[in-house]
Design a protein around this motif. Structure first.
Motif, PDB file in Angstrom:
ATOM      1  N   LYS A 542       2.297 -16.771   3.754  1.00 13.45           N
ATOM      2  CA  LYS A 542       1.709 -15.486   4.121  1.00 13.45           C
ATOM      3  C   LYS A 542       0.223 -15.426   3.813  1.00 13.45           C
ATOM      4  O   LYS A 542      -0.413 -14.399   4.050  1.00 13.45           O
ATOM      5  CB  LYS A 542       2.434 -14.349   3.395  1.00 13.45           C
ATOM      6  N   ARG A 543      -0.335 -16.476   3.284  1.00 13.95           N
ATOM      7  CA  ARG A 543      -1.779 -16.526   2.973  1.00 13.95           C
ATOM      8  C   ARG A 543      -2.331 -17.925   3.273  1.00 13.95           C
ATOM      9  O   ARG A 543      -2.970 -18.563   2.440  1.00 13.95           O
ATOM     10  CB  ARG A 543      -2.042 -16.123   1.526  1.00 13.95           C
ATOM     11  N   LYS A 544      -2.054 -18.388   4.489  1.00 11.85           N
ATOM     12  CA  LYS A 544      -2.466 -19.745   4.858  1.00 11.85           C
ATOM     13  C   LYS A 544      -3.985 -19.912   4.911  1.00 11.85           C
ATOM     14  O   LYS A 544      -4.488 -21.027   4.828  1.00 11.85           O
ATOM     15  CB  LYS A 544      -1.863 -20.122   6.214  1.00 11.85           C
ATOM     16  N   GLU A 545      -4.703 -18.780   5.034  1.00 10.58           N
ATOM     17  CA  GLU A 545      -6.155 -18.892   5.060  1.00 10.58           C
ATOM     18  C   GLU A 545      -6.722 -19.408   3.741  1.00 10.58           C
ATOM     19  O   GLU A 545      -7.894 -19.806   3.666  1.00 10.58           O
ATOM     20  CB  GLU A 545      -6.787 -17.538   5.400  1.00 10.58           C
ATOM     21  N   GLU A 546      -5.899 -19.404   2.683  1.00 11.80           N
ATOM     22  CA  GLU A 546      -6.354 -19.891   1.384  1.00 11.80           C
ATOM     23  C   GLU A 546      -6.103 -21.385   1.199  1.00 11.80           C
ATOM     24  O   GLU A 546      -6.487 -21.954   0.176  1.00 11.80           O
ATOM     25  CB  GLU A 546      -5.655 -19.105   0.269  1.00 11.80           C
ATOM     26  N   ILE A 547      -5.441 -22.024   2.175  1.00 12.99           N
ATOM     27  CA  ILE A 547      -5.114 -23.451   2.034  1.00 12.99           C
ATOM     28  C   ILE A 547      -6.364 -24.321   1.870  1.00 12.99           C
ATOM     29  O   ILE A 547      -6.378 -25.223   1.026  1.00 12.99           O
ATOM     30  CB  ILE A 547      -4.241 -23.916   3.219  1.00 12.99           C
ATOM     31  N   PRO A 548      -7.472 -24.103   2.640  1.00 16.52           N
ATOM     32  CA  PRO A 548      -8.668 -24.947   2.422  1.00 16.52           C
ATOM     33  C   PRO A 548      -9.214 -24.878   1.009  1.00 16.52           C
ATOM     34  O   PRO A 548      -9.485 -25.903   0.381  1.00 16.52           O
ATOM     35  CB  PRO A 548      -9.667 -24.398   3.451  1.00 16.52           C
TER      36      PRO A 548
END
Length: 691
Positions: A542-548
């Motif tokens: 639910k927070r894939k934008e934090e993967i980088p």
């Protein structure tokens, strides 16, 4: 300007007219010839000069010179008799000769002026100052460079006696002695240092014409010499520093050839100067590639690269950095550390870490990476909870970072200087958990140590205790924990006297406590005590934008743990990771990145798609599993039998998916580890499961 009349406008008259017009010295006022088509007549008309066929009417005009070009003696005699006495009569041949002489004079003057211009240009172009005096000592040449060095204008110097301009000039002495003085040092009035050569100017017959001084400004040269002296002192000092260092140091030039090593390098590698200086950078390497050459190619520093050097294949860690001067690559410098010493220090550090981890919280809110709205809300709630003594319940799937939040809450509270105790309630057997949490009195059970033992709650007094997987507590332990929350008291196992404690409880669970209440496996009153300040930590999907940003932080951590030097991850690999649902959350991401780094070559610096294992979407996997389950379930038998068969199939497939990991399987199915073992034995799956 004198007025001239030309009589005779044939070829001779025409030629004289042209010469006089070009010289612009004499003014031709009239041209006479019987033939009005004569060349001289036509030229005169073109130039706007009066013309005629008879010269007599023009004798009355104010004529200074008459040039007779007809060649007729009768005409010449007649002109001489009738002209004014003041008027000069010249034969054409004489006039032509005079005109030619005047023309040559003008050419000589122009040539002389041009040569003077060239000489002055040369004198002013030289970087040396030049002063020339005549035989009496007066300046007649002073070039531009001399003006700059002395700060005097040329117009002020020409015609002046030389000592008036240069007070200490020795040029007058040169006039007397006629001797050359070479490379003499002198200080001018403005403080400039010059070196000068003085030369007498003597003709071949011995006549003294004057003297010449040529001088060069050596102020900059002196400064440069002083700088060179300073540089040599700095070089000597740097060499002394390098040679006194206990770290092994090697330096190569831009072509990768050794130019400097220190004694520590020889002690570590066993190689002498003769074996390294002037040799390629690969001369000292036993195993691995040359980091010097890599740095020279990339112009980027490398850190912590393991390799073996020298004839004894000494295991070392290498740090190499480029040497760049004014934007140009001049070489590289390497610092080599002995791994045996580093391993000893690492062992000491690990021992220290183990002690610290038991007593202190390691992380703060700055270590938590969060950009999504849900994650930012969880962080803000945790910060608010840290400022109060209330019990905090961290809720979220396995691997989302609940323990990280617990550390941060403790470090942000007023208890941060006291102990932080961590307890995994699922990792300790039920028979031992109670005594570990609350301690026991002497003789409480067989095997109890003399004098009893303090429990973890007592150890955490005035600090914080983190109870992970609190949903796995037994009913008896839940009752005792409720007493701690209500009364701030504990009773040791085998004891009767309550002990007051002051402990901040941070609990965490990845199971649905509400379902546990409905099933009767979790106390409702304890739930309300724990759930006073719930914090929901969102799963990674639910927070894939934090993967980088998470990947960057995890790579740094893995580098420290594994002694690697991976710099980052490619955009293609990030895109690949963001397509996955991450059922194992951040813990699974760390596992995938760690596995990729382990199998990367030491020369590779970026994680790319080929380094990553094949990731299957959790949703697709679950759909596929459901199909398999549905296809494999037999519809024969009673409802109870069909449910048991279905349950056994689900447990078996979940075990296979998680590679036989029973703890993870229990978490995935919402069971306690003890309950899972019971079902494995019930359905005879123990021997068939993956270990």
């Amino acid at each position: 300007m004198q007025n001239i009349m030309i009589v005779g406008a044939g070829k001779g008259g025409s030629a004289i007219l042209k010469i006089l017009k070009e010289s612009e010295v004499l003014n031709v006022s009239v041209v006479i010839d019987r033939n009005l088509d004569a060349p001289g007549i036509l030229l005169a008309q073109k130039e706007g000069i009066k013309t005629g066929t008879d010269w007599q009417p023009f004798l009355t005009e104010n004529l200074d010179i008459i040039i007779e070009v007809t060649g007729d003696e009768h005409v010449f005699q007649k002109l001489r008799n009738e002209k004014n006495q003041k008027t000069i009569l010249i034969l054409g041949s004489v006039a032509f000769l005079v005109s030619k002489l005047m023309e040559e004079k003008e050419e000589l003057i122009e040539k002389h002026q041009y040569e003077s211009y060239l000489q002055e240009l040369i004198f002013n172009s030289t970087n040396d100052g030049m002063v020339v005096i005549d035989h009496q000592g007066y300046i007649f040449l002073f070039n531009r460079r001399a003006e700059e060095m002395m700060g005097v204008d040329k117009e002020e110097t020409i015609g002046q006696y030389v000592t008036e301009i240069i007070p200490h000039s020795r040029l007058p002495i040169i006039l007397q002695t006629r001797r050359i003085e070479t490379n003499q040092e002198m200080v001018l009035g403005n403080g400039r240092k010059i070196i000068t050569t003085r030369i007498p100017i003597v003709e071949e017959n011995g006549t003294l014409i004057g003297a010449l001084a040529v001088f060069k400004d050596i102020t900059e040269v002196v400064k440069l010499a002083e700088e060179i002296t300073d540089l040599k002192e700095i070089q000597t000092m740097l060499q002394a520093i390098i040679h006194s260092s206990d770290d092994a140091i090697s330096v190569v030039d831009e072509e990768g050839r050794g130019i400097l090593i220190n004694p520590a390098y020889t002690r570590l590698t066993g190689l002498t100067k003769e074996e390294v200086i002037g040799k390629p950078a690969t001369a000292d390497i036993s195993e691995g590639e040359s980091m010097h050459m890599k740095v020279l190619q990339t112009r980027r520093a490398v850190r912590g690269v393991p390799m073996r050097v020298g004839p004894h294949k000494r295991e070392v860690i290498v740090n190499v950095a480029p040497i760049i001067v004014t934007g140009k690559l001049k070489g590289s410098v390497g610092v080599i550390h002995d791994m045996s010493e580093m391993k000893s220090l690492s062992r000491e550090l690990n021992r220290a870490r183990q002690l610290i981890r038991k007593l202190e919280a390691k992380y703060t809110f700055e270590d938590i990476i969060g950009k999504s709205d849900e994650m930012m809300l969880a962080i803000e709630q945790a910060k608010l909870g840290a400022k109060t003594p209330a019990t905090v319940l961290l809720r979220g799937e396995s691997g989302t970072g609940k323990e990280l939040f617990a550390h941060a809450i403790h470090n942000a509270s007023d208890r941060k200087y006291n102990k932080f105790i961590r307890v995994n309630c699922a990792a300790i057997s039920e028979s031992l958990l109670e005594s570990e949490l609350f301690g026991y009195e002497e003789g409480a059970f067989s095997g109890a140590i003399r004098g009893g033992k303090r429990g973890l709650f007592e150890e955490a007094n005035n600090g914080s205790i983190f109870l992970d997987e609190i949903g796995e507590l037994s009913a008896n332990t839940q009752a005792k924990l409720l007493r701690v929350l209500q009364e701030n008291e504990i009773i040791r196992v085998g004891g009767t006297k309550p002990m007051t404690i002051n402990v901040r409880i941070i609990a965490a669970t990845n199971v649905n406590l509400e379902k546990g209440i409905a099933k009767g496996s979790f106390r409702e009153d304890l739930y309300y005590r724990l759930n006073r300040m719930p914090i929901h930590i969102p799963p990674l999907r639910k927070r894939k934008e934090e993967i980088p940003s998470l990947s960057e932080r995890l790579i740094q951590k893995i580098n420290r743990d594994y002694g690697r030097n991976v710099e980052g991850i490619t955009q293609a690999a990030l895109h690949f990771l963001m397509e996955y649902d991450w059922p194992g959350n951040v813990r699974e991401l760390e596992n995938i990145l760690g596995r990729a780094i382990i199998f990367m070559n030491y020369s590779e610096t970026l994680i790319d798609v080929p380094h990553l294992p094949q990731l299957t979407s959790n949703k697709l996997h679950n759909d596929h599993s459901d199909d398999q389950i549905q296809d494999s379930i037999s519809l024969e038998g009673t409802l109870s039998e069909m449910i048991e068969k279905h349950e056994a199939k689900i447990i078996q497939q979940t075990l296979a998916r998680l590679n036989g990991n029973k703890t993870q399987t229990a978490k995935a199915l919402g069971l306690s580890v003890r309950n899972l073992y019971y079902k494995l034995e019930k359905y005879n799956l123990e021997n068939n499961s993956m270990q």
